[in-house]
Design a protein around this motif. Structure first.
Motif, short mmCIF file in Angstrom:
data_model
loop_
_atom_site.label_atom_id
_atom_site.label_comp_id
_atom_site.label_asym_id
_atom_site.label_seq_id
_atom_site.Cartn_x
_atom_site.Cartn_y
_atom_site.Cartn_z
N UNK A 1 10.45 -10.30 -16.97
CA UNK A 1 10.56 -11.76 -17.02
C UNK A 1 10.97 -12.37 -15.69
N UNK A 2 11.61 -11.58 -14.83
CA UNK A 2 11.99 -12.05 -13.50
C UNK A 2 10.86 -11.88 -12.49
N UNK A 3 9.77 -11.24 -12.91
CA UNK A 3 8.61 -11.10 -12.05
C UNK A 3 8.72 -10.06 -10.96
N UNK A 4 9.69 -9.14 -11.08
CA UNK A 4 9.94 -8.24 -9.95
C UNK A 4 9.65 -6.76 -10.23
N UNK A 5 9.14 -6.45 -11.41
CA UNK A 5 8.82 -5.05 -11.70
C UNK A 5 7.76 -4.97 -12.78
N UNK A 6 6.98 -3.90 -12.76
CA UNK A 6 5.93 -3.68 -13.74
C UNK A 6 6.53 -2.98 -14.95
N UNK B 1 2.14 -5.80 -0.77
CA UNK B 1 2.46 -7.18 -0.41
C UNK B 1 1.37 -7.76 0.46
N UNK B 2 1.25 -9.08 0.46
CA UNK B 2 0.21 -9.74 1.25
C UNK B 2 0.58 -9.84 2.72
N UNK B 3 1.77 -9.40 3.07
CA UNK B 3 2.16 -9.36 4.48
C UNK B 3 1.82 -8.01 5.13
N UNK B 4 1.25 -7.10 4.36
CA UNK B 4 0.91 -5.78 4.88
C UNK B 4 -0.14 -5.90 5.99
N UNK B 5 0.11 -5.26 7.12
CA UNK B 5 -0.79 -5.35 8.27
C UNK B 5 -2.18 -4.83 7.97
N UNK B 6 -2.31 -3.98 6.96
CA UNK B 6 -3.63 -3.42 6.64
C UNK B 6 -4.58 -4.46 6.08
N UNK B 7 -4.06 -5.63 5.72
CA UNK B 7 -4.91 -6.71 5.22
C UNK B 7 -5.41 -7.62 6.34
N UNK B 8 -4.85 -7.47 7.53
CA UNK B 8 -5.26 -8.33 8.64
C UNK B 8 -6.75 -8.18 8.93
N UNK B 9 -7.40 -9.32 9.16
CA UNK B 9 -8.82 -9.37 9.55
C UNK B 9 -9.76 -8.92 8.44
N UNK C 1 -8.83 -0.63 -8.17
CA UNK C 1 -7.50 -0.65 -8.76
C UNK C 1 -6.92 -2.05 -8.61
N UNK C 2 -6.16 -2.48 -9.61
CA UNK C 2 -5.53 -3.80 -9.59
C UNK C 2 -4.04 -3.62 -9.38
N UNK C 3 -3.52 -4.10 -8.27
CA UNK C 3 -2.13 -3.91 -7.88
C UNK C 3 -1.33 -5.17 -8.18
N UNK C 4 -0.38 -5.12 -9.13
CA UNK C 4 0.43 -6.31 -9.44
C UNK C 4 1.27 -6.73 -8.22
N UNK C 5 1.21 -8.01 -7.89
CA UNK C 5 1.93 -8.52 -6.72
C UNK C 5 3.33 -8.95 -7.13
N UNK C 6 4.21 -7.96 -7.30
CA UNK C 6 5.56 -8.23 -7.78
C UNK C 6 6.60 -8.18 -6.67
N UNK C 7 6.16 -8.02 -5.43
CA UNK C 7 7.12 -7.88 -4.33
C UNK C 7 7.13 -9.08 -3.38
N UNK C 8 6.42 -10.15 -3.76
CA UNK C 8 6.45 -11.36 -2.94
C UNK C 8 7.74 -12.13 -3.23
N UNK C 9 8.47 -12.48 -2.20
CA UNK C 9 9.77 -13.14 -2.39
C UNK C 9 9.77 -14.62 -2.05
N UNK C 10 8.77 -15.09 -1.34
CA UNK C 10 8.71 -16.49 -0.94
C UNK C 10 7.86 -17.29 -1.93
N UNK C 11 8.10 -18.61 -2.03
CA UNK C 11 7.29 -19.43 -2.93
C UNK C 11 5.89 -19.64 -2.36
#
Length: 260
Positions: free
Chosen positions: A250-255, A112-120, A193-203
């Protein structure tokens, strides 16, 4: 019912599958017909018993007007569901944006893009694309490197530039539309590696259903393609999976795992 009998409109060719396509939109469509959309067109043409012919035009402002609406061609192989410029067929795939990172780094565990490892980190992003909103929400825009969305890909390739910068260490990660990023990683960047972003819940949503696009009003042609997609979904999935396109629910929530 064959193509010639099924199609009642004089606007759709009965002697060829006339495809509207970008000549330099690697990995989707290419003038040398190496893209996965070219392979999809070959499949459709084969099922209809028609040769494939192309009208080439850059996928930018004026594309639909100068190709499909100008009656130079009869189908666009990949078009997001719900766009008013075309009449959409039923969707043949659902895909999502992907986070691209070095395969052997701890970032390969990020989902997810909220992961702290992406900060900075310095993250490549296409300007104005939906993930940019998520990046802003999570405080990732400050060091982001932005790439243009609307370009003539015969002369510029933002996706390939983004991955080249990641390869060179000028950025730490990249975010691309999956049907572009997944195949480019598979083709040219085995260390990523390309990680599908299927765990984002906000618009805004990061996944889209992709259809074929035909002219508004051509319902008979639309129905014929709908039937073809339904009958040949497994072969379509195989082409997409082989190319490296991430396929999701089709719901965008799983690979999806479409391997046989």
């Amino acid at each position: 019912m064959g193509h010639a009998q099924a199609q009642t409109s004089d606007l759709v060719s009965t002697s060829a599958l006339r495809v509207c396509a970008d000549p330099a939109n690697d990995p989707m469509s290419m003038q040398d017909q190496s893209g996965f959309e070219n392979k999809l067109a070959d499949l459709v043409g084969d099922k209809l018993g028609l040769p494939v012919q192309y009208t080439w035009y850059p996928m930018a402002t004026g594309f639909v007007r100068n190709t499909l609406k100008a009656r130079e061609c009869d189908v666009i192989m990949g078009y997001a569901q719900g766009h008013e410029l075309v009449l959409n067929t039923n969707h043949y795939m659902t895909s999502t944006y992907v986070l691209i990172v070095p395969r052997d780094s701890e970032l390969a565990e990020v989902t997810t893009l909220s992961d702290d490892r992406l900060k900075d980190l310095r993250i490549g992003i296409i300007a104005g694309s939906p993930p940019a909103t998520h990046m802003a929400r999570n405080g990732l825009i400050g060091k982001a490197r932005s790439y243009d969305l609307f370009v003539d890909r015969r002369h510029e390739s933002p996706a390939q530039d983004m991955l080249a910068d990641l390869e060179a260490g000028e950025t730490d990660a990249a975010i691309l539309w999956g049907p572009i990023g997944g195949p480019l990683v598979q083709q040219d960047h085995p260390d990523f590696t390309a990680i599908p972003l299927v765990r984002e819940t906000l618009p805004p949503k990061l996944y889209y259903r992709i259809t074929m696009g035909v002219r508004q009003g051509e319902k008979v042609w639309q129905r014929e393609l709908n039937s073809l997609i339904r009958r040949n979904q497994d072969e379509i999935n195989a082409i997409l999976a082989e190319a490296g396109v991430p396929l999701i629910s089709d719901l965008g929530d799983s690979v999806l795992d479409v391997s046989q």
